[in-house]
Scaffold this motif. Structure first.
Motif, PDB file in Angstrom:
ATOM      1  N   PHE A  27     -21.452  -4.176  -8.738  1.00  0.00           N
ATOM      2  CA  PHE A  27     -20.994  -5.371  -8.024  1.00  0.00           C
ATOM      3  C   PHE A  27     -21.485  -6.640  -8.705  1.00  0.00           C
ATOM      4  CE2 PHE A  27     -22.054  -8.777  -5.048  1.00  0.00           C
ATOM      5  CZ  PHE A  27     -20.780  -9.124  -4.621  1.00  0.00           C
ATOM      6  N   PHE A  28     -22.781  -6.690  -9.040  1.00  0.00           N
ATOM      7  CA  PHE A  28     -23.317  -7.909  -9.640  1.00  0.00           C
ATOM      8  C   PHE A  28     -22.767  -8.142 -11.044  1.00  0.00           C
ATOM      9  CE2 PHE A  28     -26.559  -7.620  -6.262  1.00  0.00           C
ATOM     10  CZ  PHE A  28     -26.383  -8.880  -5.737  1.00  0.00           C
ATOM     11  N   LYS A  29     -22.534  -7.077 -11.801  1.00  0.00           N
ATOM     12  CA  LYS A  29     -21.925  -7.227 -13.120  1.00  0.00           C
ATOM     13  C   LYS A  29     -20.529  -7.830 -12.976  1.00  0.00           C
ATOM     14  CE  LYS A  29     -19.573  -4.033 -14.650  1.00  0.00           C
ATOM     15  NZ  LYS A  29     -18.162  -4.145 -14.915  1.00  0.00           N
ATOM     16  N   THR A  30     -19.747  -7.298 -12.032  1.00  0.00           N
ATOM     17  CA  THR A  30     -18.393  -7.790 -11.801  1.00  0.00           C
ATOM     18  C   THR A  30     -18.416  -9.225 -11.280  1.00  0.00           C
ATOM     19  OG1 THR A  30     -17.656  -5.548 -11.320  1.00  0.00           O
ATOM     20  CG2 THR A  30     -16.240  -7.331 -10.567  1.00  0.00           C
ATOM     21  N   LEU A  31     -19.308  -9.511 -10.359  1.00  0.00           N
ATOM     22  CA  LEU A  31     -19.443 -10.865  -9.818  1.00  0.00           C
ATOM     23  C   LEU A  31     -19.727 -11.865 -10.933  1.00  0.00           C
ATOM     24  CD1 LEU A  31     -19.852 -12.796  -7.315  1.00  0.00           C
ATOM     25  CD2 LEU A  31     -22.265 -12.188  -7.495  1.00  0.00           C
ATOM     26  N   LYS A  32     -20.661 -11.536 -11.796  1.00  0.00           N
ATOM     27  CA  LYS A  32     -20.997 -12.446 -12.895  1.00  0.00           C
ATOM     28  C   LYS A  32     -19.807 -12.641 -13.829  1.00  0.00           C
ATOM     29  CE  LYS A  32     -25.485 -10.545 -13.142  1.00  0.00           C
ATOM     30  NZ  LYS A  32     -26.560 -10.043 -13.982  1.00  0.00           N
ATOM     31  N   ILE A  64     -16.387 -13.275  -2.069  1.00  0.00           N
ATOM     32  CA  ILE A  64     -16.628 -12.054  -1.289  1.00  0.00           C
ATOM     33  C   ILE A  64     -15.626 -11.922  -0.143  1.00  0.00           C
ATOM     34  CG2 ILE A  64     -18.264 -10.919   0.268  1.00  0.00           C
ATOM     35  CD1 ILE A  64     -20.489 -12.060  -1.615  1.00  0.00           C
ATOM     36  N   HIS A  65     -15.448 -12.990   0.658  1.00  0.00           N
ATOM     37  CA  HIS A  65     -14.607 -12.895   1.860  1.00  0.00           C
ATOM     38  C   HIS A  65     -13.108 -13.002   1.589  1.00  0.00           C
ATOM     39  CE1 HIS A  65     -17.907 -12.698   4.630  1.00  0.00           C
ATOM     40  NE2 HIS A  65     -18.482 -13.721   4.031  1.00  0.00           N
ATOM     41  N   ASP A  66     -12.724 -13.783   0.571  1.00  0.00           N
ATOM     42  CA  ASP A  66     -11.302 -14.007   0.327  1.00  0.00           C
ATOM     43  C   ASP A  66     -10.713 -13.091  -0.747  1.00  0.00           C
ATOM     44  OD1 ASP A  66     -11.507 -16.036   2.200  1.00  0.00           O
ATOM     45  OD2 ASP A  66     -11.818 -17.586   0.676  1.00  0.00           O
ATOM     46  N   PHE A  67     -11.569 -12.597  -1.652  1.00  0.00           N
ATOM     47  CA  PHE A  67     -11.048 -11.759  -2.729  1.00  0.00           C
ATOM     48  C   PHE A  67     -11.633 -10.345  -2.725  1.00  0.00           C
ATOM     49  CE2 PHE A  67     -11.621 -10.160  -7.124  1.00  0.00           C
ATOM     50  CZ  PHE A  67     -10.300  -9.800  -7.354  1.00  0.00           C
ATOM     51  N   CYS A  68     -12.945 -10.258  -2.803  1.00  0.00           N
ATOM     52  CA  CYS A  68     -13.598  -8.952  -2.981  1.00  0.00           C
ATOM     53  C   CYS A  68     -13.315  -7.991  -1.830  1.00  0.00           C
ATOM     54  CB  CYS A  68     -15.096  -9.147  -3.173  1.00  0.00           C
ATOM     55  SG  CYS A  68     -15.932  -7.679  -3.772  1.00  0.00           S
ATOM     56  N   ASN A  69     -13.524  -8.424  -0.608  1.00  0.00           N
ATOM     57  CA  ASN A  69     -13.324  -7.522   0.533  1.00  0.00           C
ATOM     58  C   ASN A  69     -11.859  -7.189   0.814  1.00  0.00           C
ATOM     59  OD1 ASN A  69     -16.069  -7.463   0.817  1.00  0.00           O
ATOM     60  ND2 ASN A  69     -16.140  -8.747   2.624  1.00  0.00           N
ATOM     61  N   PRO A  70     -10.959  -8.177   0.882  1.00  0.00           N
ATOM     62  CA  PRO A  70      -9.585  -7.830   1.259  1.00  0.00           C
ATOM     63  C   PRO A  70      -8.668  -7.429   0.104  1.00  0.00           C
ATOM     64  CG  PRO A  70      -9.825 -10.200   1.255  1.00  0.00           C
ATOM     65  CD  PRO A  70     -11.177  -9.621   0.934  1.00  0.00           C
ATOM     66  N   GLN A  71      -9.007  -7.804  -1.144  1.00  0.00           N
ATOM     67  CA  GLN A  71      -8.067  -7.587  -2.236  1.00  0.00           C
ATOM     68  C   GLN A  71      -8.561  -6.659  -3.336  1.00  0.00           C
ATOM     69  OE1 GLN A  71      -6.301 -11.202  -3.811  1.00  0.00           O
ATOM     70  NE2 GLN A  71      -6.790 -12.261  -1.910  1.00  0.00           N
ATOM     71  N   TRP A  85     -10.057   3.615  -5.073  1.00  0.00           N
ATOM     72  CA  TRP A  85      -9.173   2.498  -5.399  1.00  0.00           C
ATOM     73  C   TRP A  85      -8.535   1.847  -4.164  1.00  0.00           C
ATOM     74  CZ3 TRP A  85     -10.603   0.706  -9.734  1.00  0.00           C
ATOM     75  CH2 TRP A  85     -11.096   1.567 -10.692  1.00  0.00           C
ATOM     76  N   ARG A  86      -9.334   1.741  -3.097  1.00  0.00           N
ATOM     77  CA  ARG A  86      -8.933   0.972  -1.912  1.00  0.00           C
ATOM     78  C   ARG A  86      -9.825  -0.272  -1.866  1.00  0.00           C
ATOM     79  NH1 ARG A  86      -9.512   6.240   0.469  1.00  0.00           N
ATOM     80  NH2 ARG A  86     -11.478   5.497   1.287  1.00  0.00           N
ATOM     81  N   ASN A  87      -9.395  -1.261  -1.083  1.00  0.00           N
ATOM     82  CA  ASN A  87     -10.282  -2.411  -0.891  1.00  0.00           C
ATOM     83  C   ASN A  87     -11.221  -2.097   0.282  1.00  0.00           C
ATOM     84  OD1 ASN A  87      -9.179  -3.420   1.666  1.00  0.00           O
ATOM     85  ND2 ASN A  87      -7.413  -4.083   0.463  1.00  0.00           N
TER      86      ASN A  87
END
Length: 107
Positions: A53-58, A81-88, A96-98
């Motif tokens: 997660f942190f690698k991807t976030l960076k 986190i709220h607009d992209f990571c969790n729902p998309q 391979w689900r959100n």
């Protein structure tokens, strides 16, 4: 090293490198209210999801930005986190689900 008081309670994720396991390091972070997160000895997979997660976030958010003020970083992280990571964002550990889809399936 002085840390601002508003970071008390923050989680600092680290691997089991010598510098992170040292007593001096742990005492310093503990004294300033950090919670140190690392995998158990002999179990390198404990924090694999967190490290990923942190690698991807960076890579997707922070490395693309110029220096930002603290408030801008907080807003960017919240939105990511709220607009992209969790729902998309699709996650390999969730077949391979959100995250929101996975939570709905688990309910």
């Amino acid at each position: 090293m002085d840390f601002p008081p508003e970071i008390a309670g923050c989680v600092h994720h680290a691997n089991r490198g010598n510098q992170y396991c040292s007593e001096d390091y742990r005492k310093l972070f503990s004294a300033h209210g950090f919670i140190v997160s690392m995998s158990k000895r002999g179990n390198c997979w404990d924090n694999a999801v967190t490290e990923s997660f942190f690698k991807t976030l960076k890579a997707e958010l922070l490395w693309q930005q110029v220096r930002m003020a603290r408030q801008e970083v907080e807003q960017a992280l919240t939105s990511y986190i709220h607009d992209f990571c969790n729902p998309q964002r699709l996650h390999s550990t969730l077949q391979w689900r959100n995250l929101l889809e996975d939570e709905r399936n688990a309910a």
